[in-house]
Design a protein around this motif. Sequence first.
Motif, PDB file in Angstrom:
ATOM      1  N   LEU A 155       0.822  -1.218   0.000  1.00 38.22           N
ATOM      2  CA  LEU A 155       0.000   0.000   0.000  1.00 38.22           C
ATOM      3  C   LEU A 155       0.852   1.263   0.000  1.00 38.22           C
ATOM      4  CD1 LEU A 155      -2.765  -1.082   2.515  1.00 38.22           C
ATOM      5  CD2 LEU A 155      -3.024  -0.748   0.072  1.00 38.22           C
ATOM      6  N   HIS A 159      -1.222   3.181  -3.130  1.00 39.48           N
ATOM      7  CA  HIS A 159      -2.091   3.638  -2.038  1.00 39.48           C
ATOM      8  C   HIS A 159      -3.565   3.641  -2.417  1.00 39.48           C
ATOM      9  CE1 HIS A 159      -0.980   7.141  -4.478  1.00 39.48           C
ATOM     10  NE2 HIS A 159      -2.159   7.625  -4.171  1.00 39.48           N
ATOM     11  N   LYS A 160      -3.906   3.401  -3.667  1.00 42.74           N
ATOM     12  CA  LYS A 160      -5.310   3.376  -4.080  1.00 42.74           C
ATOM     13  C   LYS A 160      -5.887   1.965  -4.158  1.00 42.74           C
ATOM     14  CE  LYS A 160      -5.332   7.689  -6.679  1.00 42.74           C
ATOM     15  NZ  LYS A 160      -5.674   8.338  -7.976  1.00 42.74           N
ATOM     16  N   ASP A 161      -5.135   0.994  -3.712  1.00 44.76           N
ATOM     17  CA  ASP A 161      -5.604  -0.395  -3.745  1.00 44.76           C
ATOM     18  C   ASP A 161      -6.514  -0.625  -2.541  1.00 44.76           C
ATOM     19  OD1 ASP A 161      -6.016  -3.043  -4.165  1.00 44.76           O
ATOM     20  OD2 ASP A 161      -3.910  -3.617  -4.250  1.00 44.76           O
ATOM     21  N   LYS A 162      -7.814  -0.436  -2.735  1.00 45.28           N
ATOM     22  CA  LYS A 162      -8.765  -0.516  -1.633  1.00 45.28           C
ATOM     23  C   LYS A 162      -8.979  -1.957  -1.155  1.00 45.28           C
ATOM     24  CE  LYS A 162      -9.517   3.880  -2.019  1.00 45.28           C
ATOM     25  NZ  LYS A 162      -8.976   4.814  -1.023  1.00 45.28           N
ATOM     26  N   LYS A 165      -6.181  -2.928   1.125  1.00 42.06           N
ATOM     27  CA  LYS A 165      -6.295  -2.147   2.351  1.00 42.06           C
ATOM     28  C   LYS A 165      -7.353  -2.746   3.271  1.00 42.06           C
ATOM     29  CE  LYS A 165      -6.962   2.555   4.019  1.00 42.06           C
ATOM     30  NZ  LYS A 165      -7.245   3.959   3.647  1.00 42.06           N
ATOM     31  N   ARG A 166      -8.454  -3.201   2.689  1.00 42.36           N
ATOM     32  CA  ARG A 166      -9.499  -3.844   3.496  1.00 42.36           C
ATOM     33  C   ARG A 166      -8.983  -5.147   4.104  1.00 42.36           C
ATOM     34  NH1 ARG A 166     -13.373  -7.674   2.248  1.00 42.36           N
ATOM     35  NH2 ARG A 166     -15.247  -7.608   3.532  1.00 42.36           N
TER      36      ARG A 166
END
Length: 257
Positions: A155, A159-162, A165-166
């Motif tokens: 990430l 940083h936009k890999d949702k 991140k979840r």
Amino acid sequence: MFTNIGLRTVLKTSAGVLRESSALCSAVSVKPWTCSSALFSGPTVSRVAGSFAVPPPVRHYARVAKKKTTGHDSQLRDLPPTMLKMDYAAVPLAETTDDLVKRLLSLELASHSEKLQLKKEQLIAKVQRDENDRSSVEVQVAILTARIRNYQEHLHKHHKDKANKRRMLMAVDRRKKLLKNLRLVSYDTFERVCEQLSITYTFPPEYYRRLTRRWQAKKEFCIKVFKAVQKQKAEQRLKMKQNLRATEKKEAKEEAV
């Protein structure tokens, strides 16, 4: 008939504009095709003597370049490239082969998943109870720690890999629950696991509710109601005590008589 008259007037006005533009171009000594495009493109500085000067358009400068972020420290940095893969570490023949084969079997040409699996085994070896321990709370915490740090490194670059991140937040919540239970059951083991895995355990807040005006006003009103009820109860207790004392005195007088 009216349409023909309208078309004629439009043509006459356009011809007049073209004549004026050509006359201006000849006065400024500029080519007519360039002057006509300049007239219709936007405001420019006039070259005719005695005419006012139009200011040049504001330049649109480029945006300031973003500062490059420093690289995130990887958890795999302590793995030397000459180390053999996990499948070939226990094979004695892998140490005596030539350099080319040893390079193929080492971590220099290994994939990221193979390096991550080796890091998991290293963390498990630090906290496991015995050699065959693969399902204790300590081992689960070590596996989740390696997975969380891998998600953090990913990430930091994306940083936009949702989705990842979840998954990382789910793993963090799972590890929190395991550490909380381990702290209640065996505090010494909890401290040892946090020290070996370099985990900083922080206590969660008591209440997660977001502070709003409505909630604050409701809380103040509830506190006022609680204090009023407590005051009424204290007055009732005082009355009951007074009545009890009065009855006791009355009984004592009756017995004396």
